[in-house]
Design an enzyme around this catalytic site. Structure first.
Site, mmCIF file in Angstrom:
data_model
loop_
_atom_site.group_PDB
_atom_site.id
_atom_site.type_symbol
_atom_site.label_atom_id
_atom_site.label_comp_id
_atom_site.label_asym_id
_atom_site.label_seq_id
_atom_site.Cartn_x
_atom_site.Cartn_y
_atom_site.Cartn_z
ATOM 1 N N TRP A 126 45.391 43.600 67.148
ATOM 2 C CA TRP A 126 45.166 44.796 66.530
ATOM 3 C C TRP A 126 44.287 44.608 65.467
ATOM 4 C CZ3 TRP A 126 45.837 48.240 70.036
ATOM 5 C CH2 TRP A 126 46.844 48.462 70.492
ATOM 6 N N ASP A 196 45.591 48.990 57.983
ATOM 7 C CA ASP A 196 46.280 49.740 59.318
ATOM 8 C C ASP A 196 47.623 49.117 59.216
ATOM 9 O OD1 ASP A 196 47.309 50.311 61.835
ATOM 10 O OD2 ASP A 196 46.060 48.894 63.158
ATOM 11 N N LYS A 220 54.863 54.293 66.122
ATOM 12 C CA LYS A 220 55.461 53.393 65.984
ATOM 13 C C LYS A 220 56.791 53.807 65.304
ATOM 14 C CE LYS A 220 52.443 51.460 68.237
ATOM 15 N NZ LYS A 220 51.177 50.547 67.966
HETATM 16 C C1 LIG Z 1 49.768 50.317 68.233
HETATM 17 C C2 LIG Z 1 48.798 49.903 67.232
HETATM 18 C C3 LIG Z 1 47.520 50.152 67.286
HETATM 19 C C4 LIG Z 1 47.042 51.056 68.302
HETATM 20 O O1 LIG Z 1 47.437 52.201 68.242
HETATM 21 P P1 LIG Z 1 46.844 53.669 69.055
HETATM 22 O O2 LIG Z 1 47.100 54.620 68.549
HETATM 23 O O3 LIG Z 1 47.271 53.364 70.555
HETATM 24 O O4 LIG Z 1 45.410 53.484 68.965
HETATM 25 C C5 LIG Z 1 46.771 49.668 66.220
HETATM 26 N N1 LIG Z 1 47.106 48.804 65.157
HETATM 27 C C6 LIG Z 1 48.601 48.791 65.248
HETATM 28 C C7 LIG Z 1 49.219 47.754 64.041
HETATM 29 C C8 LIG Z 1 49.434 48.826 66.174
HETATM 30 O O5 LIG Z 1 50.578 48.512 66.185
#
Ligand SMILES: *Cc1c(COP(=O)(O)O)cnc(C)c1O
Length: 385
Positions: A126, A196, A220
Site C-alpha cells: 500500500w 495511511d 478494515k
Molecule cells: C486496504 C488498504 C488500502 C486500500 O483501500 P481501498 O479503500 O480499497 O482503496 C490502502 N491502504 C491500506 C493500509 C489498506 O489496508
C-alpha cells in the site's frame, strides 16, 4: 393499511426486530478477513432493526435525503463521536469521503505538493502504491524501504535523509498485507507527517497532533467499504491544488461543504457512526488497545512456541491487527485454510501476493474468536506432525 404506510404497529416492529435478531445469530462465523472485515454484532443488529423505519421516519437511512435534518444529525453525531474518541483538536477537519484509501494516494500529492517533492517510506504494497501514485504528480523520493526482506520489518526512521524541500513525509502506519506496524513514528525533521491508517484506525489511542494528515478506508476496522475518513490539519488544506486537480479531490471543496459537496456515502457513514458509539461504550481507544493487545498476544504467543506454525514478521514490528503466519509448506498451508474454513474460521488465506495465512483480528473480533482459532491450530499441529 395502504393509505397509512406508517400504521405498522408495535407488534409488527417487534416481529421484524425478533426475526432479524434470530437471523443474525444463525450461522455467524469467525471472520478473519483483512477487509471488508468483521463488524460488531451489536451494530449489525441495530442496523437491521432500523432497516425498515429509522427512528420513526418511515424509511431506512439508505433511502433518506442527505440534505435532510435526520441525515445531518447522523453525520454530525458521527463526526463528534470520532472527535471524542480520538481527541481530535479543533484545528483539524474531519472529512467523510469516497474513492477508498487508494484515491487519497492521489489526493495527498494533489493537495500537498507545493514544491512537487515528498518523502515516502516504503514498507509494503500500500505504501508502494501511494509512492508510485505520487510520482505522477511530482518527485516522490523513497527515503527508506523494507523491500529487501519482503517487507517483514519497519526500517529505522530516526535519521532519514529527508529532502530539505519535501512537502511531507508519508507512511503506511499499519501494513495490512505484511503485518507490520510503526510503533515509533518517523523523525520527519519538521516536515508534515501523512499517514495511511486504514488498517489500524481506532485500534488504539493516537496523538493526532503529531500528524498533518491521517486517513483510512473504513472497511478494515470501522465500517462498510465505501467511506474513507480523512483528518486534516486546517492550515494544510490549500486554496490552490496542483493544476488539473478534480473538484472532488480538493480537500477544500470537501471541507467547505461538510463532506457533502455531492451525495456522501450516507449508509456507510451511518454504520461508522454506530461503530464509534460501540467503541465509546466499550471504553474508548484505551480499552480497544488493551482488548487488541490481549488478542494479539494469544496468537503470537502460540506462534512463538509452535513447531509447525511460524510468524513472518520481526517481533518488534508486529501488528496488533494483521497476523501473517506460515507452516513452511504450501500444501500444509492450503490444507490448513481449507480445514479452518470447514470449522468456521473464514478468510485465513494470506494475501494473494504473499501466500501463507493471515488472521486479521480487528476491534470487532472477540477474544473468544482468537482463543478458538489457537485451539484449532493446536489440533491441526498435533494431527500434522
Ligand atoms: C486496504 C488498504 C488500502 C486500500 O483501500 P481501498 O479503500 O480499497 O482503496 C490502502 N491502504 C491500506 C493500509 C489498506 O489496508
Amino acid at each position: 393499511m395502504l393509505y397509512n404506510r406508517k400504521a405498522g404497529g408495535a407488534s409488527t416492529k417487534l416481529f421484524y426486530f425478533l426475526i432479524t435478531l434470530e437471523v443474525f445469530k444463525m450461522g455467524r462465523v469467525y471472520n478473519f478477513s483483512a477487509g471488508p472485515a468483521v463488524l460488531p454484532e451489536e451494530v449489525l443488529q441495530e442496523a437491521a432493526a432500523e432497516m425498515m423505519d429509522y427512528r420513526g421516519c418511515g424509511m431506512s437511512v439508505m433511502e433518506m435525503s442527505h440534505r435532510s435534518k435526520m441525515f445531518q444529525q447522523i453525520i454530525d453525531d458521527a463526526e463528534q463521536d470520532l472527535r471524542d474518541l480520538m481527541n481530535i483538536p479543533d484545528n483539524y477537519k474531519v472529512l467523510f469521503l469516497q474513492g477508498g484509501a487508494s484515491q487519497q494516494f492521489a489526493a495527498v500529492p494533489m493537495n500537498l505538493m507545493k514544491n512537487k517533492k515528498a518523502a515516502y517510506i516504503v514498507t509494503g504494497q500500500w505504501a508502494k502504491k501511494a509512492y508510485q501514485e505520487a510520482q505522477i504528480y511530482g518527485e516522490a523520493v523513497a527515503v527508506a524501504s523494507s523491500a529487501d526482506k519482503t517487507f517483514s520489518y519497519i526500517p529505522d526512521c530516526s535519521d532519514l535523509d529527508i529532502p530539505e524541500d519535501a512537502d511531507y513525509v508519508y507512511i503506511c502506519e499499519n501494513n495490512t498485507i505484511y503485518g507490520t506496524k510503526f510503533w515509533t513514528l518517523p523523525n520527519t525533521k519538521g516536515k508534515t507527517l501523512v499517514a495511511d491508517q486504514s488498517s489500524c484506525f481506532l485500534s488504539e489511542p493516537v496523538d493526532v497532533e503529531k500528524y498533518g494528515v491521517i486517513y483510512g478506508g473504513v472497511q478494515k476496522n470501522v465500517g462498510p467499504a465505501g467511506v474513507v475518513i480523512a483528518i486534516i490539519r486546517e492550515d494544510l488544506i490549500p486554496d490552490e491544488c496542483l493544476e488539473g486537480t478534480p473538484t472532488m479531490l480538493k480537500w477544500k471543496t470537501q471541507s467547505e461543504n461538510g463532506s457533502m459537496y455531492n451525495t456522501p456515502p450516507c449508509y456507510g457513514i451511518y454504520i461508522c457512526g454506530k461503530v464509534f458509539k460501540w467503541i465509546k461504550k466499550m471504553g474508548g481507544l484505551e480499552a480497544m488497545k488493551a482488548h487488541n493487545e490481549k488478542k494479539a498476544a494469544i496468537l503470537y504467543d502460540f506462534l512463538d512456541q509452535s513447531e509447525l506454525f511460524k510468524g513472518t514478521v520481526e517481533k518488534k514490528d508486529r501488528s496488533l491487527m494483521n497476523v501473517p503466519f506460515v507452516t513452511g509448506s504450501d500444501e500444509l498451508d492450503a490444507k490448513f485454510v481449507k480445514e479452518a474454513k470447514e470449522a468456521g474460521f473464514e478468510n485465513l488465506k494470506g494475501h494473494r501476493s504473499v501466500g501463507g495465512m493471515r488472521a486479521s483480528i480487528y476491534n470487532a473480533m472477540p477474544i473468544e474468536g482468537v482463543e478458538k482459532l489457537v485451539e484449532f491450530m493446536k489440533k491441526f499441529e498435533a494431527e500434522n506432525k
